[in-house]
Design an enzyme around this catalytic site. Sequence first.
Site, PDB file in Angstrom:
ATOM      1  N   MET A  40       0.845  -1.207   0.000  1.00  0.00           N
ATOM      2  CA  MET A  40       0.000   0.000   0.000  1.00  0.00           C
ATOM      3  C   MET A  40       0.867   1.240   0.000  1.00  0.00           C
ATOM      4  O   MET A  40       1.965   1.241   0.544  1.00  0.00           O
ATOM      5  CB  MET A  40      -0.960   0.021   1.186  1.00  0.00           C
ATOM      6  CG  MET A  40      -0.343   0.344   2.521  1.00  0.00           C
ATOM      7  SD  MET A  40      -1.586   0.755   3.763  1.00  0.00           S
ATOM      8  CE  MET A  40      -2.194   2.319   3.135  1.00  0.00           C
ATOM      9  N   ASP A  42      -0.160   5.759  -0.847  1.00  0.00           N
ATOM     10  CA  ASP A  42      -0.959   6.931  -0.443  1.00  0.00           C
ATOM     11  C   ASP A  42      -2.364   6.637   0.089  1.00  0.00           C
ATOM     12  O   ASP A  42      -3.109   5.868  -0.524  1.00  0.00           O
ATOM     13  CB  ASP A  42      -1.208   7.855  -1.636  1.00  0.00           C
ATOM     14  CG  ASP A  42       0.009   8.089  -2.479  1.00  0.00           C
ATOM     15  OD1 ASP A  42       1.092   7.668  -2.088  1.00  0.00           O
ATOM     16  OD2 ASP A  42      -0.137   8.698  -3.555  1.00  0.00           O
ATOM     17  N   GLN A  58      -3.873   3.497  -2.096  1.00  0.00           N
ATOM     18  CA  GLN A  58      -3.185   2.895  -3.235  1.00  0.00           C
ATOM     19  C   GLN A  58      -2.769   1.488  -2.838  1.00  0.00           C
ATOM     20  O   GLN A  58      -2.108   1.294  -1.805  1.00  0.00           O
ATOM     21  CB  GLN A  58      -1.949   3.734  -3.587  1.00  0.00           C
ATOM     22  CG  GLN A  58      -2.294   5.085  -4.182  1.00  0.00           C
ATOM     23  CD  GLN A  58      -2.788   4.943  -5.609  1.00  0.00           C
ATOM     24  OE1 GLN A  58      -1.999   4.802  -6.523  1.00  0.00           O
ATOM     25  NE2 GLN A  58      -4.100   5.007  -5.804  1.00  0.00           N
ATOM     26  N   TRP A  66       5.180  -2.311  -5.339  1.00  0.00           N
ATOM     27  CA  TRP A  66       4.252  -1.453  -6.087  1.00  0.00           C
ATOM     28  C   TRP A  66       3.916  -2.126  -7.426  1.00  0.00           C
ATOM     29  O   TRP A  66       4.762  -2.790  -8.021  1.00  0.00           O
ATOM     30  CB  TRP A  66       4.909  -0.085  -6.323  1.00  0.00           C
ATOM     31  CG  TRP A  66       3.963   0.924  -6.881  1.00  0.00           C
ATOM     32  CD1 TRP A  66       3.166   1.766  -6.182  1.00  0.00           C
ATOM     33  CD2 TRP A  66       3.694   1.167  -8.273  1.00  0.00           C
ATOM     34  NE1 TRP A  66       2.418   2.518  -7.041  1.00  0.00           N
ATOM     35  CE2 TRP A  66       2.721   2.181  -8.341  1.00  0.00           C
ATOM     36  CE3 TRP A  66       4.165   0.623  -9.462  1.00  0.00           C
ATOM     37  CZ2 TRP A  66       2.221   2.669  -9.530  1.00  0.00           C
ATOM     38  CZ3 TRP A  66       3.663   1.103 -10.670  1.00  0.00           C
ATOM     39  CH2 TRP A  66       2.708   2.122 -10.695  1.00  0.00           C
ATOM     40  N   ASP A 166      -3.420  13.086  -9.154  1.00  0.00           N
ATOM     41  CA  ASP A 166      -3.788  13.159  -7.744  1.00  0.00           C
ATOM     42  C   ASP A 166      -4.801  14.280  -7.446  1.00  0.00           C
ATOM     43  O   ASP A 166      -4.534  15.184  -6.650  1.00  0.00           O
ATOM     44  CB  ASP A 166      -2.533  13.316  -6.854  1.00  0.00           C
ATOM     45  CG  ASP A 166      -1.445  12.291  -7.196  1.00  0.00           C
ATOM     46  OD1 ASP A 166      -1.805  11.233  -7.723  1.00  0.00           O
ATOM     47  OD2 ASP A 166      -0.264  12.567  -6.928  1.00  0.00           O
ATOM     48  N   GLU A 219       3.329  16.082  -6.019  1.00  0.00           N
ATOM     49  CA  GLU A 219       2.403  14.966  -5.938  1.00  0.00           C
ATOM     50  C   GLU A 219       1.381  15.227  -4.825  1.00  0.00           C
ATOM     51  O   GLU A 219       1.660  15.913  -3.842  1.00  0.00           O
ATOM     52  CB  GLU A 219       3.161  13.659  -5.657  1.00  0.00           C
ATOM     53  CG  GLU A 219       4.097  13.287  -6.795  1.00  0.00           C
ATOM     54  CD  GLU A 219       4.584  11.842  -6.733  1.00  0.00           C
ATOM     55  OE1 GLU A 219       4.377  11.100  -7.702  1.00  0.00           O
ATOM     56  OE2 GLU A 219       5.179  11.463  -5.705  1.00  0.00           O
TER      57      GLU A 219
HETATM   58  C1  FRU Z   1       2.567   9.433  -4.553  1.00  0.00           C
HETATM   59  C2  FRU Z   1       2.229   8.775  -5.888  1.00  0.00           C
HETATM   60  C3  FRU Z   1       1.127   9.558  -6.592  1.00  0.00           C
HETATM   61  C4  FRU Z   1       0.481   8.532  -7.462  1.00  0.00           C
HETATM   62  C5  FRU Z   1       0.593   7.278  -6.612  1.00  0.00           C
HETATM   63  C6  FRU Z   1       0.807   6.033  -7.407  1.00  0.00           C
HETATM   64  O1  FRU Z   1       3.124   8.572  -3.617  1.00  0.00           O
HETATM   65  O2  FRU Z   1       3.394   8.689  -6.682  1.00  0.00           O
HETATM   66  O3  FRU Z   1       1.569  10.700  -7.278  1.00  0.00           O
HETATM   67  O4  FRU Z   1      -0.843   8.847  -7.750  1.00  0.00           O
HETATM   68  O5  FRU Z   1       1.677   7.483  -5.738  1.00  0.00           O
HETATM   69  O6  FRU Z   1       0.676   4.901  -6.604  1.00  0.00           O
END
Ligand code: FRU
Length: 500
Positions: A40, A42, A58, A66, A166, A219
Amino acid sequence: MGLLEKRLKKANRYIADNSKITAEMKWRQRYHFMAPVGWMNDPNGLIEWGGAYHLFYQFNPYSSKWGAMYWGHAISKDLCHWEHMPAALAPSEKYDDWEGGGCFSGSAVNLEGKLALIYTGTSNTAEGVCQVQCLAESQDGLHFQKYKGNPVISSYPDCAGRDFRDPKVWRHGDLWYLVCGSGKNGKGMALLYRSTNLVKWEFVNVLAESDGTLGYMWECPDFFEVDGLAVLTFSPMGAGEHQSVYLAGTVDYETGRLREEFRGDIDCGLDYYAPQSFLDHAGRRILIGWANGWEWMPWFTDFGAAQEEGWCGHLAIPREVRFKRDGKLRFIPVEEMEALRHQNWHLDRFWLTAADGKKKIVAGDGIHSEIFLLLDLKNTSAKKIIMELRKTPDDTASSTADEKRVTFLIVDLETRLVSLDRGQSDGKRKGICSGQFRKDQERLDIRIFLDSCSVEVFADDYCLNMSVNIYSEEDDREITLHTVDGSAAVEALDTWSIAL
Ligand code: FRU
């Protein structure tokens, strides 16, 4: 069944089959939020809706790394105990289905009783990576349908760049507003949009951009007003040690510009990123950040030992944002955290001198605890006050000097720096972070939260905060306090064990 339903069904089955195994893992946190399995990052879509706090995040359920992003989902009544819900979004459409992308970060609003999510769809096209803003809606707060007319913002304005993601949406007056992160020519920026219906968006202006010191891409921007102050927060890429920043001042909704009066770090630790906020029924502005960092950060070594156990990532403690009209914002752990306190250990005012050596502190099991220390600076002559945390006890049979682990919290009274040093925390991850406390203070308060693999520090009336992950061993549970060159007047010292 459409692709979205199919992917969610498969993911939810996988989660159900694997979460028991993950729950047994050694580094799992005890009271910080984590996904039930997998990776996980954000927090997304924070909102109080239908009588509960909703948290999306996320999520890559299938791996501790990731990958194509899903949105995980959990709900809570008290911001401490979270109940996992089925995953809410999965990559499924042309605009968000790509293994190097998926459903990126975004936010949630209440749209006439429906729960609406606004997120970034990321795909790979002939022209390269494409990031667009999308809408999904739910009647029951559990099952979401992507809007047929997606994307609702299909391209970035000329003043911005390809990194365009975002979206954070809020209501002001009769309109919806949205702020989105981007960057161009080496300068990060936040873009402001407005809409009457969440579907048709008009670009208003660049709400704020880097002055050259705040990175090349912003971000996860967020915008809110707190105690009469307009605040823009974001996580800049390429701004050195600044990874979660606020700019505060006034906003002109007509011109779409923020007039900055002051700025600061939300958290100056090594593991705090992409915070998002929401307003709760009591009028509190609550902010939650991801307690980790990315590979591109200067101090990055790895994502930590948890990743080898098949999971990765947790959220920092929810914080209430406050402003006291002194050029600083406070980020205070929500008061619900106090209900998690158990055994208390208290010392009344005492002097700590160099001759006392290292004073042992009892704080629950030394691993899952809270510590509150109040220093009387006027009556303190020491150059430094050092708390050693998560320390290997001296009598641990197997430990040679190099096998001993310790994390230092250092208060330097000459430079006014509070630092957290994880150089010897686990033999692997390095890094020291610091922040300066305000001048002319009579007292310095320091509140520390320890969990299985994290240290969160709140100091100087919650203006100076640091989150750091460490992977110390289970034996490493000793805590001591000592001074360097002189004595310290400790006004109070309280500790608690913490448990959900
Ligand atoms: C920030 C980020 C965001 C993006 C997400 C992808 O940590 O890089 O900009 O939407 O994570 O998982």
